[in-house]
Write an enzyme that holds these catalytic residues in place. Structure first.
Site, mmCIF file in Angstrom:
data_model
loop_
_atom_site.group_PDB
_atom_site.id
_atom_site.type_symbol
_atom_site.label_atom_id
_atom_site.label_comp_id
_atom_site.label_asym_id
_atom_site.label_seq_id
_atom_site.Cartn_x
_atom_site.Cartn_y
_atom_site.Cartn_z
ATOM 1 N N ASP A 49 0.795 -1.224 0.000
ATOM 2 C CA ASP A 49 0.000 0.000 0.000
ATOM 3 C C ASP A 49 0.833 1.284 0.000
ATOM 4 O O ASP A 49 0.306 2.362 -0.146
ATOM 5 C CB ASP A 49 -0.981 0.025 1.188
ATOM 6 C CG ASP A 49 -0.281 -0.017 2.534
ATOM 7 O OD1 ASP A 49 0.952 -0.044 2.557
ATOM 8 O OD2 ASP A 49 -0.988 -0.029 3.560
ATOM 9 N N ARG A 271 -4.849 4.950 6.111
ATOM 10 C CA ARG A 271 -5.083 4.697 4.691
ATOM 11 C C ARG A 271 -6.282 5.455 4.166
ATOM 12 O O ARG A 271 -6.959 6.161 4.894
ATOM 13 C CB ARG A 271 -5.296 3.191 4.520
ATOM 14 C CG ARG A 271 -4.033 2.377 4.656
ATOM 15 C CD ARG A 271 -3.539 1.992 3.298
ATOM 16 N NE ARG A 271 -4.603 1.299 2.600
ATOM 17 C CZ ARG A 271 -4.757 -0.021 2.571
ATOM 18 N NH1 ARG A 271 -3.866 -0.788 3.174
ATOM 19 N NH2 ARG A 271 -5.759 -0.581 1.930
ATOM 20 N N TYR A 279 0.487 -3.138 11.215
ATOM 21 C CA TYR A 279 1.485 -4.215 11.124
ATOM 22 C C TYR A 279 1.813 -4.606 12.549
ATOM 23 O O TYR A 279 2.230 -3.754 13.342
ATOM 24 C CB TYR A 279 2.765 -3.718 10.465
ATOM 25 C CG TYR A 279 2.683 -3.587 8.964
ATOM 26 C CD1 TYR A 279 2.737 -4.706 8.147
ATOM 27 C CD2 TYR A 279 2.581 -2.341 8.360
ATOM 28 C CE1 TYR A 279 2.683 -4.584 6.768
ATOM 29 C CE2 TYR A 279 2.529 -2.214 6.976
ATOM 30 C CZ TYR A 279 2.574 -3.340 6.198
ATOM 31 O OH TYR A 279 2.516 -3.219 4.831
ATOM 32 N N PRO A 354 7.651 -6.029 4.499
ATOM 33 C CA PRO A 354 6.858 -4.983 3.844
ATOM 34 C C PRO A 354 6.797 -3.674 4.619
ATOM 35 O O PRO A 354 6.298 -2.692 4.103
ATOM 36 C CB PRO A 354 5.453 -5.596 3.747
ATOM 37 C CG PRO A 354 5.518 -6.941 4.331
ATOM 38 C CD PRO A 354 6.790 -7.050 5.101
#
Ligand code: FAD
Length: 649
Positions: A49, A271, A279, A354
């Protein structure tokens, strides 16, 4: 050839971000291309993302501005750490992207949207390239006797067409999840090949000039080439939750790194559409040396881990869009290409955690580096020698990425130090330093390609070589992407970012910083260049096909340092604002480094370290990286540079 054989210039295996970026370049350059993917659909939710500044610049250069418009722009980062009582407190507040790095700031939007934008781009640019799904290659062979022949199709592949049922893994949960793509799950490629082999009508043979494996971390293509991933597989398991959180944690809408005293760490990524990605370090699903039980990984269980880390704040959710879990592996392939004919890009050649938001970005940037090179060679414009620079340029980036990720992940997964005498814990200072050092790297703007056939960093010294003059633009780094500043259009006074003049369309550019052309001696030097460019032996004439536009291979742009109102466009040599009978004069090639009416002064000469009288020519590659800097009157160096790899028409 058998009746089912077909030929194509480029075959791309895998339609994730790397494969789609490559298809986008090749569509733009009109190269015959096929792209296949083993899954029936693109990603719909979750996964990558983060969009770095450089990726946003690249997308903008294709006119893809929807990521920037739809994404959440992350402007602030906060660090939370335990105080002396073990209670988490905000310890640092800072800008997420360092000031002045780029026109863009780090932004977040889920990977499925990115894939959608690429697919739309392919449709809008002629619909010549469509992703073929679900299709999987089962055989790859390179005819070594043909690899030196530029018009040969030396790579043979067999493609198997799967049924939708075969290609759709059971995700086994009410909430969409990425576990089937996670590295906790065994790869199903061999199974899929076995299931569909021998079925009538499902197989075709195809011959390609070039094949690019963009088939992700388990890359089948990489295995066919015999390359291995080198590096570590850590024991740390991370969970990822995309939720609309209900919480009293005050920093839920900024990027946060939360380090608890004993429950592990958590990262907050705010987001689009009220969603927040978390996370979370999953201590209780630890690999412990053995296999991980995937059935244990549920959104509820990931939430529980998060609640412990973020306590005493409360965290709940009603809506969960996606979740996954993964084990951090930091590895780079020991090869990026075979015979200059089969290439690998993206996760197929590098995997890492990530959390630094790098994977999708570096994968897109691999393909961005490769696309124009394959395009120029396939069109017969450049020698295949330029393809060798793909591996040398990108393998180094992959290694740098892993080094960065190792530092970043260790800090993030590590236990916070109790006090200064606690040598094994991570101090706040250490964390903060690595985070800040990494910010420029993480933005994708520290990429610095070393000297090679396409990049000349210093004066090569001899007759017939490139008399590169980095001193003429001493704040500009050769090998790095050309930064952007505002300049003013000579004909209509519009202030525009330099990067907006460098769309990704496959052209090299000579940006002529002509100096103060209101002074006769400086003008006369510029005028001479204007006489050279249309001459039959100039770099523009030598490499531009006779029936193509003069600027179709090498475009010449001027940025002078005179006052804009002291210059008349029509009095400048025609080579700098050419006339096309059907389109009229070109008013979009000459600019001034001057005050604009509404948007200030970009001070590009000052920012690039260019003397306002002496000037220079900056040679810019089709991917926007600086290839060389030469004196304004040094046309021999231009000839030496392009003569190294361009093919005369
Ligand atoms: P992939 O996206 O893996 O695409 C490979 C494609 O190839 C797939 O479509 C697959 O179906 C297809 N394929 C595979 N094998 C075959 C075959 N044999 N034949 C045909 N097709 C095949 N990156 C970031 O930059 N920022 C982030 O915030 C981020 N977060 C992440 C979070 C999670 C949970 C995960 C799992 C990843 C994250 N990443 C992130 C990493 C990112 O998703 C990958 O780095 C990125 O998708 C790599 O792109 P790619 O095109 O190389 O590979």
């Amino acid at each position: 050839m058998t009746p089912t054989d077909s030929e194509v210039d480029v075959l791309i295996v895998g339609a994730g971000p790397a494969g789609l970026m490559l298809a986008t370049w090749l569509s733009q350059l009109h190269i015959s291309t096929r792209i296949v993917d083993k899954r029936s659909t693109k990603i719909m939710a979750g996964q990558a993302d983060g969009f770095q500044c450089r990726t946003l610049e690249i997308l903008d250069s294709f006119g893809i501005d929807r990521v920037w418009k739809e994404s959440n722009h992350m402007l602030e980062v906060c660090f939370w750490n335990p105080d002396e009582n073990g209670v988490i407190r905000r310890t640092v507040r800072a800008p997420d992207t360092p000031k002045g790095l780029s026109r863009f700031t780090e932004s977040v939007l889920h990977q499925g949207r990115m894939e959608r934008f690429f697919l739309d781009y392919l449709k809008e640019t002629g619909d010549r390239i469509r992703v073929e799904r679900p299709v999987i290659p089962s055989f790859l062979q390179v005819d070594e006797s043909e690899i030196k022949n530029p018009s040969a199709y030396p790579v043979t592949l067999k493609l198997q067409h799967l049924t939708d049922e075969e290609a759709t893994p059971n995700q086994g949960n009410n909430v969409p999840n990425g576990l089937f793509r996670s590295n906790l799950t065994a790869d199903d490629t061999e199974d899929l090949i076995r299931k569909s082999s021998g079925k009538e009508g499902t197989e075709e043979t195809i011959r390609a000039k070039y094949v690019v494996g963009c088939d992700g971390a388990h890359s089948w293509t990489r295995k066919q080439l015999g390359f291995k991933m080198e590096g570590e597989h850590t024991e740390i398991i991370w969970g990822v939750l995309d939720v609309v959180p209900i919480t009293d944690f005050p920093d839920i809408r900024v990027r946060c790194l939360v380090h608890s005293a004993s429950a592990g760490s958590l990262m907050v990524i705010p987001r689009e559409k009220r969603v927040v990605r978390l996370y979370i370090q999953l201590k209780e699903v630890g690999a412990g040396g053995g296999a991980v039980d995937r059935s244990k990984v549920t959104p509820e269980q990931i939430l529980k881990a998060a609640q412990k880390i973020i306590a005493p704040y409360k965290l709940e959710y009603e809506q969960c869009d996606w979740f996954t879990a993964y084990q951090i592996a930091q590895r780079v392939s020991d090869g990026f290409d075979k015979f200059n004919r089969v290439f690998l890009a993206g996760d197929a050649v590098h995997t890492h955690s990530p959390k630094a938001g790098q994977g999708q970005n570096v994968s897109i940037q691999d393909a961005y580096n490769l696309g124009w090179k394959i395009g120029m060679v396939a069109r017969g414009q450049a020698s295949p020698e330029i393809l060798k620079t793909y591996a040398t340029e990108r393998q180094q980036i992959a290694r740098d990425l892993i080094a960065f990720d190792q530092k970043f992940s260790k800090l993030f997964s590590g236990r916070p130090a109790k006090d200064v005498s606690d040598e094994t814990g991570i101090s706040l200072e250490e964390f903060r330093n690595v985070f800040h050092q990494g910010a420029v790297f993480a933005a994708g703007l520290s990429v610095d390609y070393g000297p090679n056939i396409l990049v000349v960093k210093e004066d090569e010294g001899e007759e017939g070589t490139v008399r590169c003059r980095p001193d003429l633009a001493n704040k500009l780094k050769i090998g790095m992407r050309l930064p952007s500043h505002k300049i003013v259009n000579q004909s209509d006074a519009l202030a525009i970012e330099l990067q907006r003049l460098l769309p990704s369309d496959g052209r090299f550019r000579l940006v002529v910083f002509a100096g103060d052309i209101s002074k006769p001696e400086i003008y006369s030097r510029y005028e001479k260049l204007g006489e050279y460019l249309p001459s039959k032996d100039s770099v523009v004439s030598l490499y531009t096909p006779p029936n193509s536009a003069r600027d179709s291979v090498i475009e010449v742009l001027t940025v002078h340092s005179a006052k804009r109102i002291d210059i008349e466009l029509q009095s400048l040599p025609e080579a700098f604002h050419p006339l096309d009978k059907s389109k009229g004069w070109d008013y979009w090639k000459v600019y001034a480094d001057d005050e604009s009416y509404h948007e200030g002064h970009g001070k590009i000469y000052e920012n690039f370290g260019i003397d306002r009288d002496e000037g220079c020519i900056v040679v810019v590659r089709p991917d926007g990286y600086v290839a060389a800097t030469v004196a304004v009157d040094d046309t021999q160096s231009l000839e030496a540079y392009f003569g190294r790899f361009m093919i005369k028409v």
